[in-house]
Design a protein around this motif. Sequence first.
Motif, PDB file in Angstrom:
ATOM      1  N   TYR A   1       0.820  -1.202   0.000  1.00  0.00           N
ATOM      2  CA  TYR A   1       0.000   0.000   0.000  1.00  0.00           C
ATOM      3  C   TYR A   1       0.859   1.260   0.000  1.00  0.00           C
ATOM      4  CZ  TYR A   1      -3.757  -3.244   0.980  1.00  0.00           C
ATOM      5  OH  TYR A   1      -4.640  -4.279   0.903  1.00  0.00           O
ATOM      6  N   LEU A   2       2.017   1.196   0.634  1.00  0.00           N
ATOM      7  CA  LEU A   2       2.929   2.336   0.623  1.00  0.00           C
ATOM      8  C   LEU A   2       3.363   2.660  -0.801  1.00  0.00           C
ATOM      9  CD1 LEU A   2       4.715   4.389   2.137  1.00  0.00           C
ATOM     10  CD2 LEU A   2       6.460   2.613   2.237  1.00  0.00           C
ATOM     11  N   ASN A   3       3.602   1.645  -1.609  1.00  0.00           N
ATOM     12  CA  ASN A   3       3.994   1.860  -3.001  1.00  0.00           C
ATOM     13  C   ASN A   3       2.896   2.577  -3.773  1.00  0.00           C
ATOM     14  OD1 ASN A   3       6.328   0.463  -2.404  1.00  0.00           O
ATOM     15  ND2 ASN A   3       5.547  -1.470  -3.170  1.00  0.00           N
ATOM     16  N   TYR A   4       1.658   2.133  -3.584  1.00  0.00           N
ATOM     17  CA  TYR A   4       0.536   2.768  -4.279  1.00  0.00           C
ATOM     18  C   TYR A   4       0.336   4.195  -3.794  1.00  0.00           C
ATOM     19  CZ  TYR A   4      -0.573  -1.827  -6.124  1.00  0.00           C
ATOM     20  OH  TYR A   4      -0.517  -3.027  -6.773  1.00  0.00           O
ATOM     21  N   ILE A   5       0.521   4.425  -2.499  1.00  0.00           N
ATOM     22  CA  ILE A   5       0.389   5.776  -1.953  1.00  0.00           C
ATOM     23  C   ILE A   5       1.469   6.682  -2.539  1.00  0.00           C
ATOM     24  CG2 ILE A   5       0.617   7.144   0.162  1.00  0.00           C
ATOM     25  CD1 ILE A   5      -0.773   4.777   1.619  1.00  0.00           C
ATOM     26  N   LEU A   6       2.700   6.163  -2.661  1.00  0.00           N
ATOM     27  CA  LEU A   6       3.779   6.955  -3.261  1.00  0.00           C
ATOM     28  C   LEU A   6       3.430   7.351  -4.694  1.00  0.00           C
ATOM     29  CD1 LEU A   6       7.009   5.117  -2.064  1.00  0.00           C
ATOM     30  CD2 LEU A   6       6.312   7.433  -1.483  1.00  0.00           C
ATOM     31  N   ILE A   7       2.872   6.412  -5.457  1.00  0.00           N
ATOM     32  CA  ILE A   7       2.508   6.697  -6.852  1.00  0.00           C
ATOM     33  C   ILE A   7       1.415   7.756  -6.908  1.00  0.00           C
ATOM     34  CG2 ILE A   7       1.430   5.724  -8.920  1.00  0.00           C
ATOM     35  CD1 ILE A   7       2.926   3.121  -8.289  1.00  0.00           C
ATOM     36  N   ILE A   8       0.389   7.605  -6.092  1.00  0.00           N
ATOM     37  CA  ILE A   8      -0.736   8.543  -6.124  1.00  0.00           C
ATOM     38  C   ILE A   8      -0.296   9.935  -5.670  1.00  0.00           C
ATOM     39  CG2 ILE A   8      -2.961   9.072  -5.042  1.00  0.00           C
ATOM     40  CD1 ILE A   8      -3.466   6.003  -5.062  1.00  0.00           C
ATOM     41  N   VAL A   9       0.439  10.002  -4.565  1.00  0.00           N
ATOM     42  CA  VAL A   9       0.898  11.292  -4.061  1.00  0.00           C
ATOM     43  C   VAL A   9       1.853  11.938  -5.065  1.00  0.00           C
ATOM     44  CG1 VAL A   9       2.276  12.413  -2.253  1.00  0.00           C
ATOM     45  CG2 VAL A   9       0.530  10.739  -1.639  1.00  0.00           C
ATOM     46  N   GLY A  10       2.762  11.144  -5.625  1.00  0.00           N
ATOM     47  CA  GLY A  10       3.704  11.683  -6.601  1.00  0.00           C
ATOM     48  C   GLY A  10       3.002  12.230  -7.830  1.00  0.00           C
ATOM     49  N   ALA A  11       2.006  11.498  -8.327  1.00  0.00           N
ATOM     50  CA  ALA A  11       1.262  11.960  -9.502  1.00  0.00           C
ATOM     51  C   ALA A  11       0.480  13.226  -9.174  1.00  0.00           C
ATOM     52  CB  ALA A  11       0.325  10.861  -9.986  1.00  0.00           C
ATOM     53  N   PHE A  12      -0.145  13.259  -8.002  1.00  0.00           N
ATOM     54  CA  PHE A  12      -0.914  14.440  -7.602  1.00  0.00           C
ATOM     55  C   PHE A  12      -0.009  15.666  -7.465  1.00  0.00           C
ATOM     56  CE2 PHE A  12      -2.764  17.204  -4.344  1.00  0.00           C
ATOM     57  CZ  PHE A  12      -3.967  17.513  -4.959  1.00  0.00           C
ATOM     58  N   VAL A  13       1.138  15.497  -6.818  1.00  0.00           N
ATOM     59  CA  VAL A  13       2.059  16.614  -6.635  1.00  0.00           C
ATOM     60  C   VAL A  13       2.599  17.093  -7.981  1.00  0.00           C
ATOM     61  CG1 VAL A  13       4.327  17.257  -5.684  1.00  0.00           C
ATOM     62  CG2 VAL A  13       2.689  16.007  -4.278  1.00  0.00           C
ATOM     63  N   ALA A  14       2.918  16.155  -8.866  1.00  0.00           N
ATOM     64  CA  ALA A  14       3.432  16.535 -10.190  1.00  0.00           C
ATOM     65  C   ALA A  14       2.365  17.289 -10.989  1.00  0.00           C
ATOM     66  CB  ALA A  14       3.898  15.298 -10.949  1.00  0.00           C
ATOM     67  N   MET A  15       1.107  16.828 -10.920  1.00  0.00           N
ATOM     68  CA  MET A  15       0.031  17.532 -11.633  1.00  0.00           C
ATOM     69  C   MET A  15      -0.223  18.899 -11.005  1.00  0.00           C
ATOM     70  SD  MET A  15      -2.745  14.666 -12.765  1.00  0.00           S
ATOM     71  CE  MET A  15      -2.943  13.950 -11.155  1.00  0.00           C
ATOM     72  N   TYR A  16      -0.166  18.995  -9.684  1.00  0.00           N
ATOM     73  CA  TYR A  16      -0.387  20.268  -9.001  1.00  0.00           C
ATOM     74  C   TYR A  16       0.694  21.274  -9.386  1.00  0.00           C
ATOM     75  CZ  TYR A  16      -0.392  23.709  -5.259  1.00  0.00           C
ATOM     76  OH  TYR A  16      -0.390  24.879  -4.561  1.00  0.00           O
ATOM     77  N   ALA A  17       1.932  20.823  -9.423  1.00  0.00           N
ATOM     78  CA  ALA A  17       3.037  21.722  -9.775  1.00  0.00           C
ATOM     79  C   ALA A  17       2.934  22.142 -11.239  1.00  0.00           C
ATOM     80  CB  ALA A  17       4.372  21.038  -9.509  1.00  0.00           C
ATOM     81  N   LYS A  18       2.414  21.268 -12.080  1.00  0.00           N
ATOM     82  CA  LYS A  18       2.288  21.557 -13.508  1.00  0.00           C
ATOM     83  C   LYS A  18       1.126  22.517 -13.782  1.00  0.00           C
ATOM     84  CE  LYS A  18       3.317  20.132 -17.808  1.00  0.00           C
ATOM     85  NZ  LYS A  18       4.409  20.790 -18.464  1.00  0.00           N
TER      86      LYS A  18
END
Length: 68
Positions: free
Chosen positions: A4-21
């Motif tokens: 679950y930590l792996n999936y959380i990392l992917i989701i948080v990373g994608a969200f942060v990347a989209m937010y910054a973009k």
Amino acid sequence: MMKYLNYILIIVGAFVAMYAKAGANQNQYILICGIVLLMIGVYRISRNIPSKRDVENDNNDDKKLENE
């Protein structure tokens, strides 16, 4: 729990990347951090997936044992 930590990392990373973009004034450091989190999550998941070559070798070894 680690899966679950792996999936959380992917989701948080994608969200942060989209937010910054999304912002007009992009913060490149936030974008880089988001991409790094995303890639760490993908890497950790891909480590647990067996290689196709390994699976084929296992099948060939089983067939050799059956023929003996």
